[in-house]
Design an enzyme around this catalytic site. Structure first.
Site, PDB file in Angstrom:
ATOM      1  N   GLU A 179       0.840  -1.102  -0.079  1.00  7.49           N
ATOM      2  CA  GLU A 179       0.068  -0.009  -0.026  1.00  7.49           C
ATOM      3  C   GLU A 179       0.932   1.246   0.053  1.00  7.49           C
ATOM      4  O   GLU A 179       0.595   2.117  -0.515  1.00  7.49           O
ATOM      5  CB  GLU A 179      -0.973  -0.054   1.255  1.00  7.49           C
ATOM      6  CG  GLU A 179      -1.909  -1.111   1.451  1.00  7.49           C
ATOM      7  CD  GLU A 179      -1.135  -2.339   2.306  1.00  7.49           C
ATOM      8  OE1 GLU A 179       0.042  -2.466   2.163  1.00  7.49           O
ATOM      9  OE2 GLU A 179      -1.821  -2.557   3.262  1.00  7.49           O
TER      10      GLU A 179
ATOM     11  N   CYS B 178      -2.078  -2.665   7.522  1.00 11.50           N
ATOM     12  CA  CYS B 178      -1.580  -2.714   8.951  1.00 11.50           C
ATOM     13  C   CYS B 178      -1.683  -1.501   9.561  1.00 11.50           C
ATOM     14  O   CYS B 178      -1.628  -0.423   8.926  1.00 11.50           O
ATOM     15  CB  CYS B 178      -0.029  -3.249   8.764  1.00 11.50           C
ATOM     16  SG  CYS B 178       1.151  -1.989   8.190  1.00 11.50           S
TER      17      CYS B 178
HETATM   18  C1  AOF Z   1       3.988  -6.998   4.588  1.00 14.50           C
HETATM   19  N1  AOF Z   1       3.862  -6.654   3.385  1.00 14.50           N
HETATM   20  O1  AOF Z   1       2.675  -5.264   1.904  1.00 14.50           O
HETATM   21  C2  AOF Z   1       1.617  -5.599   4.043  1.00 14.50           C
HETATM   22  C3  AOF Z   1       2.088  -6.561   5.315  1.00 14.50           C
HETATM   23  O2  AOF Z   1       7.479  -7.325   9.283  1.00 14.50           O
HETATM   24  P1  AOF Z   1       6.858  -5.852   8.848  1.00 14.50           P
HETATM   25  O3  AOF Z   1       7.191  -4.711   9.532  1.00 14.50           O
HETATM   26  O4  AOF Z   1       6.988  -5.543   7.262  1.00 14.50           O
HETATM   27  O5  AOF Z   1       5.248  -6.355   8.859  1.00 14.50           O
HETATM   28  C4  AOF Z   1       4.469  -7.483   8.315  1.00 14.50           C
HETATM   29  C5  AOF Z   1       3.177  -7.286   8.692  1.00 14.50           C
HETATM   30  O6  AOF Z   1       2.486  -6.336   8.135  1.00 14.50           O
HETATM   31  C6  AOF Z   1       2.560  -8.664   8.160  1.00 14.50           C
HETATM   32  O7  AOF Z   1       2.750  -9.821   8.911  1.00 14.50           O
HETATM   33  C7  AOF Z   1       1.221  -8.327   7.885  1.00 14.50           C
HETATM   34  O8  AOF Z   1       0.460  -8.401   9.251  1.00 14.50           O
HETATM   35  C8  AOF Z   1       1.173  -6.701   7.780  1.00 14.50           C
HETATM   36  N2  AOF Z   1       1.171  -6.551   6.342  1.00 14.50           N
HETATM   37  N3  AOF Z   1       3.188  -6.937   5.350  1.00 14.50           N
HETATM   38  O9  AOF Z   1       5.084  -7.688   4.799  1.00 14.50           O
HETATM   39  C9  AOF Z   1       2.636  -5.736   2.970  1.00 14.50           C
HETATM   40  N4  AOF Z   1       0.579  -5.046   3.784  1.00 14.50           N
HETATM   41 ZN    ZN Z   2       1.450  -2.441   6.140  1.00 18.17          ZN
END
Ligand code: AOF
Ligand code: ZN
Length: 376
Positions: free
Chosen positions: A63, A85
């Site tokens: 996003e 998120c």
């Molecule tokens: C992703 N990619 O495009 C979206 C995610 O490890 P982080 O901080 O990158 O966060 C991962 C979490 O964020 C993932 O488990 C999910 O719940 C949310 N969304 N994650 O890696 C994305 N939109």
């Molecule tokens: Zn996100």
């Protein structure tokens, strides 16, 4: 088309753009695991302003990446395959990026089950954004993002089983003679699939007969090279085996009695894991438990028939990849393992005991890939 039940009605253009977001997400295969594959589209009056996917573990979320290149997104609609998120993880919350960009509507497909990351839809709704989603059910989302939605993480990795068979349901001609059933494109797809798994597992007969390398040599270079795992109850693997050569780590699974000698013989060329023997075979449930403890979230099993039967009989398979090649092997050929017996099929059925076709069959050259998923 992606399943869109629940979550309100969507017009055909909305459906198309949401399906596009899901398709974009697939580009993250092999690069984002164990995080989800996510795609996003920013559009105004159905005209696309930007598209993006989550490309790399730890990198920008889909996003935020789409909004970073969309230009003015005020009053635009954001289509995303996963609920935005609302947590600060490795990157800032997507909900904040959406709000500060002035997006007036969000359409998302899967709900984010994370205790901290989930709830972004409600968060945005609360702040005046129109939000449509989720659509479909957990089993549909799991079909797209099997490792992320795998519920038995603590007990075992997500287990995929791959086999190739002929039109008459055979995996090989009589007498164990080796032939390739599938063509080049299907074999390339197997290499691409490998890139999305943490481990590639084969049984004793397969490494003895094929001397495979078990590396991912396809179009996707995996972020983390999958561990090559071979079953070797009697500790017989020769030092010259290809699976011991080159880069990726190799794990030789053996019984406790063979482990010390094998460890000495391999001299650090592979890690040796001793698991108990159940009857005459290695205890696969215990093996998976230990792999999960080592941090493996997914394992692809590539043969042979004996291992496949043990896995299915033990209820240890979450997905079956069946490549069907358009050729006949003949009546004396070795039948594909009797899947139906172990899946408890009582009558012809397209779905039973949670097993179902959820992804569209795909063509690779002359071969067809059919994916069966369990769950939900
Ligand atoms: C992703 N990619 O495009 C979206 C995610 O490890 P982080 O901080 O990158 O966060 C991962 C979490 O964020 C993932 O488990 C999910 O719940 C949310 N969304 N994650 O890696 C994305 N939109
Ligand atoms: Zn996100």
């Amino acid at each position: 088309m992606i399943p869109l039940s629940g979550g309100g009605r969507l017009d055909p253009p909305d459906r198309r753009l949401l399906a596009r977001a899901v398709a974009l997400g697939r580009k993250g295969w092999g690069r984002v695991h164990p995080n989800p594959m996510v795609g996003a589209v920013v559009a105004r009056n159905q005209r696309v302003l930007a598209e993006a996917c989550h490309e790399e573990f730890g990198g920008p979320h889909a996003e935020a990446a789409a909004l970073a290149v969309s230009g003015d997104a005020r009053d635009a609609t954001l289509y995303t395959s996963l609920e935005p998120c609302r947590h600060t993880g490795k990157t800032p919350p997507c909900t904040e990026a959406i709000r500060s960009a002035g997006v007036s509507r969000v359409v998302y497909w899967a709900a984010d089950p994370g205790p901290e990351s989930g709830g972004g839809g409600a968060w945005l709704r609360h702040r005046g954004c129109r939000v449509d989603g989720p659509f479909g059910h957990r089993a549909h989302w799991a079909a797209e993002n099997p490792v992320f939605f795998h519920t038995r993480k603590a007990i075992r990795p997500f287990v995929g089983l791959k086999l190739a068979m002929s039109l008459d349901g055979r995996i090989a001609p009589a007498g164990g003679q080796r032939v390739w059933l599938t063509g080049r494109e299907a074999r390339e797809e197997v290499h691409r699939l490998r890139a999305g798994f943490d481990g590639i597992l084969v049984g004793t007969r397969t490494w003895k007969a094929d001397d495979p390398r078990l590396t991912a040599r396809g179009s996707v270079v995996p972020r983390i090279l999958p561990v090559r795992i071979i079953l070797d109850r009697r500790g017989e693997v020769p030092g010259s085996a290809q699976v011991l050569a080159d880069d990726p780590p190799t794990l030789v699974v053996t019984s406790s009695c063979e482990a010390p000698g094998l460890r000495d013989r391999l001299g650090g060329r592979a890690d040796v894991l001793a698991v108990p023997v159940a009857g005459t075979r290695l205890d696969l449930r215990e093996l998976f438990q230990r792999l999960a403890r080592r941090g493996l979230t997914s394992v692809l099993c590539e043969g042979g028939g004996t291992l496949a039967v043990s896995l299915l009989a033990g209820g240890l398979v979450d997905r079956i990849y069946i490549f069907v090649a358009p050729l006949f092997v003949g009546g004396k050929g070795i039948p594909a393992f009797p899947v139906a017996d172990f899946l408890n099929v009582k009558a012809p059925a397209r779905s039973f005991g949670g097993w179902k076709l959820r992804l569209d069959p795909a063509r690779f050259g002359d071969d067809t890939l059919i994916v069966w998923d369990r769950g939900g």
